[in-house]
Structures are given as C-alpha cells and as structure tokens.
Design an enzyme around this catalytic site. Structure first.
Site, PDB file in Angstrom:
ATOM      1  CE  LYS A 112      -3.590  -1.813   1.002  1.00  0.00           C
ATOM      2  NZ  LYS A 112      -3.723  -3.414   0.663  1.00  0.00           N
TER       3      LYS A 112
HETATM    4  C1  LIG Z   1      -4.053  -4.561  -0.210  1.00  0.00           C
HETATM    5  C2  LIG Z   1      -2.945  -6.137  -0.089  1.00  0.00           C
HETATM    6  C3  LIG Z   1      -3.393  -6.956  -0.929  1.00  0.00           C
HETATM    7  C4  LIG Z   1      -4.510  -6.636  -1.964  1.00  0.00           C
HETATM    8  O1  LIG Z   1      -3.847  -5.967  -2.671  1.00  0.00           O
HETATM    9  P1  LIG Z   1      -5.613  -5.351  -3.565  1.00  0.00           P
HETATM   10  O2  LIG Z   1      -4.906  -4.327  -4.613  1.00  0.00           O
HETATM   11  O3  LIG Z   1      -6.456  -5.248  -2.166  1.00  0.00           O
HETATM   12  O4  LIG Z   1      -5.628  -6.756  -4.498  1.00  0.00           O
HETATM   13  C5  LIG Z   1      -1.895  -8.245  -1.401  1.00  0.00           C
HETATM   14  N1  LIG Z   1      -1.283  -8.098  -0.010  1.00  0.00           N
HETATM   15  C6  LIG Z   1      -1.267  -7.502   0.868  1.00  0.00           C
HETATM   16  C7  LIG Z   1       0.224  -7.219   1.885  1.00  0.00           C
HETATM   17  C8  LIG Z   1      -2.014  -6.591   0.934  1.00  0.00           C
HETATM   18  O5  LIG Z   1      -1.967  -5.215   1.970  1.00  0.00           O
END
Ligand SMILES: *Cc1c(COP(=O)(O)O)cnc(C)c1O
Length: 494
Positions: A112
């Site tokens: 993120k």
């Molecule tokens: C948010 C997240 C995901 C999923 O990503 P999306 O864009 O919501 O599909 C996968 N792994 C981690 C560690 C995340 O924080």
C-alpha cells in the site's frame, strides 16, 4: 488532448485526472476509469537503465495528463525518497523458479505504501489545480494495514489532516503499535469500541452527512478518501510493473518484447488491475494470474463467469486478501462489457440486491489474459517452507499465496514464461505465520517471532518494526462507535 476518466456507472459523468483524484469515488457510486488508454512510448532498451522515479514520471505524465511536469516532479520526488529503504524502491529478486517484485520497502513494509506515499501529493496538487484551497481531511476506517499506510503518507503533508479509526482489540499488537506511535501533528488515531464494520459504517455516514459537510466548508475544510478506488492510487501502481519488466531486460533475463507473466495476490483487485493497464499500454504480458486465498470468490468468477459473494467469510493468515467484494473489479467488468456504463451499473446493482451476477458475452480478448487460482491455508504455509528451502528466502503469507498459485498454474499448464510474483508484504509484518510455517511451531508473540525471523532469513529487521516496542505511544483515545463524529469535530475545531 486530455485523457478522460469516466464513471463506470454513467457515461455522462466524465472528468479529468485531477478531478477524478479529488473526487475519489464518482457521485453515482461508480469508479472513474480511463475509457481509452494513453499512448506511452515504452522503449525498454532505454527504460532498462531508468530509475524508478524516471519510470514513474513517464507513466504518471501519460495517465495524469492535466498535471504539469513541475507538479509531477514535486509529487514523485516527495513520495519516492528515503522513506523507502532501498534506492531501487521496488527491487526484483530472483528465486529458484520465479522473480519476486518486492513492493514492501516503504514505511509500513507493505505494498500500500507504493501508492499511499504519493497520493497525498497528488491530492493536494489536484486541489490546487481545481482552485480548491480547503484543508483536505482524510477519514479512514481500518482493519489494520491501510490506516497506518495512509497516515505514513499524509503525516506532515501541508494542507492535510488524517483521522484513522480502528477496532479496539481487533488488530495485531504490531499493527496497533504502528498506529498508536504514529508521528505527525496532523495525524489522529482513535480506537473504537466496536468492530471494523461499525467503524466503516460511521465513516461512510460522516462522508454523506450534508449538515456536517456544510459546517466543515464554512471553516474551509473538506473530507476526502484515501481508499483504493481512487485512481490516484491505481495509476502509481502501474509504474512498478513497467519497472519490473525493465529490470528483467536490464538483467538479461529477457530481451525487450518477450512476454512475461505477473502473479498477483489479490483482494480488492487494485494491484492486478494496475498490471492489466500496464499490459494495455505495452508491457508484453502472457498471463495475469489472479491469486486468492480461501476467500476464492475471484477464482470462481474467472472460472465460471459468475461473481457470487454469498458465501462464508474466512479469516486467513493473509488478512489483506480476506475480501468477498473486490471493489476494483468493477473497472475490469466495465471493460469486459465493452465500456458499457449502463450494463456495469446493472451488474453492480445485482450484486447488492441478489448477492451475485453473471457475465454474458464478455470480451474474450480481455478475459483470456487472465488465469486464476487459490491456495488453502495449508498450501500457503507449505509454500513459505518450500521457498525457504529452495531459495533461502522468506515470503510473507500474501506473497506465498501468489507463489503457491503460480506453482500450481505452471504444473497444470506447463507454461514456462518468465514469471514475476508481486510480493506485497515483508515477512516481518506477519512474523509469527512465517516462523511457524518454517520452524513448525508458533512463537506465541510477534516480537519473539521477529527475533527468530532474523535468524532464519538473515534479513535485517526493517525500521518499521525495529524500535516499535519502545517507541512512545502518542495516541490513546478510545471512544464508543457513536461518538466518532464528536471526536472528528473536536480535532477539526468545528
Ligand atoms: C492490500 C493487500 C493485498 C491486496 O491487494 P488488492 O489491490 O486489494 O488486490 C495483498 N497483499 C497485501 C499485503 C495487501 O496489503
């Protein structure tokens, strides 16, 4: 010509990039989506030597084409700096039979950060461009990860304030400390007596409260959202797929033009959608492999054409993928039905009313690009151990879901295309799961597991975890769920 972002639910709702970023979600409930993609000159024989920031500039200037060069430079330089613990920003690591694109070198050691470190600058710049000089207040309900990543991005960014709500007792010890020790005069963290849904519901209500909105505007304040439906989060994620491909060319693993696969551990479908856009602007892709955990609603969707959320929610060791409604899938649906907003609206309304929808006559040129699979909890743990034993490398459980799904895909298809797995978190974010998978026993405590993980992996403890146990706690407020608005008003002085 300026790129048009259109709502997935109303063909008449069209805005520019900076308008889309400032609005976040379209008022008709749709998501702003590019109808035609920009032309980008991806010359990988040149890009192979470009820095992450240079690739970011190329991609962002194409997608966010109403920003000036100086504005983009400001955003990129402010975001991708020494908040990241490596100048590569998103390094590509070669393992025995695939590559891991490490997206966890930012301040909260999860992917993120890749978008949330630049979103605050894109938002404040968009506000300026639109002649809005209100203070932007970000309200976020979090089940643990997003809130911290958003705060790390917005901390001390002029013209912004961020308020995060999390369920008291509902997050891990490391997650709670990450939030309560957050620095920055414009950050506020509140634990609520209730669960994540209570927090989310109250935040949504505040967003839609006309009286509150008017009261804030009088003081020159407006709410905004940092959630993953904002195209200001999506577009920066396209960058690292281009960068990863350029790195493969740089290392000689492929020659420019040769196709690759990307395997993405998927929850809200934002990350893999960015990979799809990367392929549409010219990154040679054979397959985009959508990996799920036991909440395998997307695997079922890609194999049957029916999206059915009527199922039991499972709590897994990859919590950021524990999702039954993948919000960003709406953008792919929109493309699959030929950019038809009326049709997309109908399907999304069916999902709310009936809990499911089925795609008919979907564009097979898009659908064929995707493969999908899921990994059980046992398969995920086994993959962490297998990768450790074959490559002396520790994957976090989200990455391991993707890596396990890729192994199964390769076995089933015999596809030998070079494959990049999006590695979305550091194992230090989920140390107990990683250590238990490898050593066969639970450490019983996050920080004990951190110490064991260092010994196993030989990877230094990242700053995001180091010192967390002793960092001063700055946020101690706990309120009832129905007192959240009072807190917001108190922080904002209205
Ligand atoms: C948010 C997240 C995901 C999923 O990503 P999306 O864009 O919501 O599909 C996968 N792994 C981690 C560690 C995340 O924080």
């Amino acid at each position: 010509m300026t790129l048009i972002y259109q709502s997935t639910r109303d063909a008449n709702n069209q805005v520019t990039a900076s308008q889309a970023i400032l609005q976040g979600l379209a008022t008709d409930g749709g998501l702003f989506t590019p109808v035609t993609l920009p032309e980008v000159n991806l010359d990988f024989n040149k890009l192979k030597d470009a820095s992450y920031q240079e690739v970011a500039k190329l991609i962002l200037s194409a997608f966010l084409d109403d920003f000036t060069e100086a504005e983009l430079d400001h955003c990129i330089q402010s975001a991708y700096d020494n908040k990241f613990d490596t100048p590569a920003i998103a390094p590509l690591v070669k393992l025995q039979d695939h590559y891991n694109l490490e997206l966890f070198h930012g301040s909260t050691i999860a992917f993120k950060d890749m978008a949330l470190s630049i979103l605050p600058y894109l938002l404040t710049t968009s506000a300026k461009k639109q002649g809005v000089d209100n203070k932007i207040v970000i309200l976020t309900a979090t089940s643990g990860d997003t809130g911290k990543a958003a705060m790390a991005g917005f901390a001390d960014v002029p013209g912004t304030e961020i308020i995060v709500f999390y369920p008291n007792g509902g997050v891990s010890k490391i997650q709670e400390l990450q939030m309560t020790t957050q620095v920055g005069d414009n950050t506020h963290v509140v634990a609520i007596e209730g669960n994540f849904d209570d927090a989310q519901t109250a935040v949504k209500r505040m967003f839609n409260d006309e009286v509150l909105r008017a009261k804030l505007l009088e003081q020159g304040i407006q709410f905004s959202s940092a959630n993953s439906m904002n195209i200001g989060r999506l577009v920066p994620q396209v960058v690292y797929y281009v960068y990863a491909y350029a790195q493969l060319v740089h290392s000689g693993a492929i020659v420019a033009g040769e196709p690759v696969n990307f395997t993405v551990p998927t929850g809200n479908f934002g990350n893999i959608l960015a990979a799809y856009y990367a392929s549409k602007i010219g990154v040679p892709v054979n397959k985009l492999i959508c990996a799920s955990n036991e909440n395998k609603v997307l695997t079922d969707f890609f194999t049957t054409g029916t999206y059915d959320k009527k199922r039991t929610f499972k709590v897994t060791t990859s919590p950021s993928m524990d999702i039954l409604v993948s919000s960003n899938l709406e953008r792919l649906i929109f493309h699959l039905v030929g950019n038809d907003a009326a049709k997309t609206k109908e399907l999304m309304e069916a999902l709310v009313a009936q809990g499911e929808y089925s795609l008919e006559n979907a564009d097979s040129s898009i659908l064929d690009l995707f493969a999908a699979g899921f990994a059980t909890e046992a398969e995920t743990a086994a993959e962490i151990k297998a990768v450790y034993e074959s490559s002396n490398y520790v994957e976090d459980p989200h990455t391991a879901v993707a890596s396990a799904v890729y192994q199964a895909y390769r076995q089933a298809t015999g596809d030998q295309t070079p494959t990049v797995v999006a590695s979305t978190a550091s194992p230090y974010k989920f140390p107990r799961v990683a250590v238990e998978a490898i050593a066969g026993k639970d450490s019983g405590d996050d920080f004990v597991a951190v110490a064991e993980l260092t010994k196993l992996s030989g990877v230094a403890i990242p700053n995001a975890v180091n010192g967390l146990e002793t960092a001063p706690v700055r946020h101690t407020t706990v309120v009832a769920a129905d007192a959240m608005q009072t807190e917001v008003e108190r922080y904002l002085g209205v």
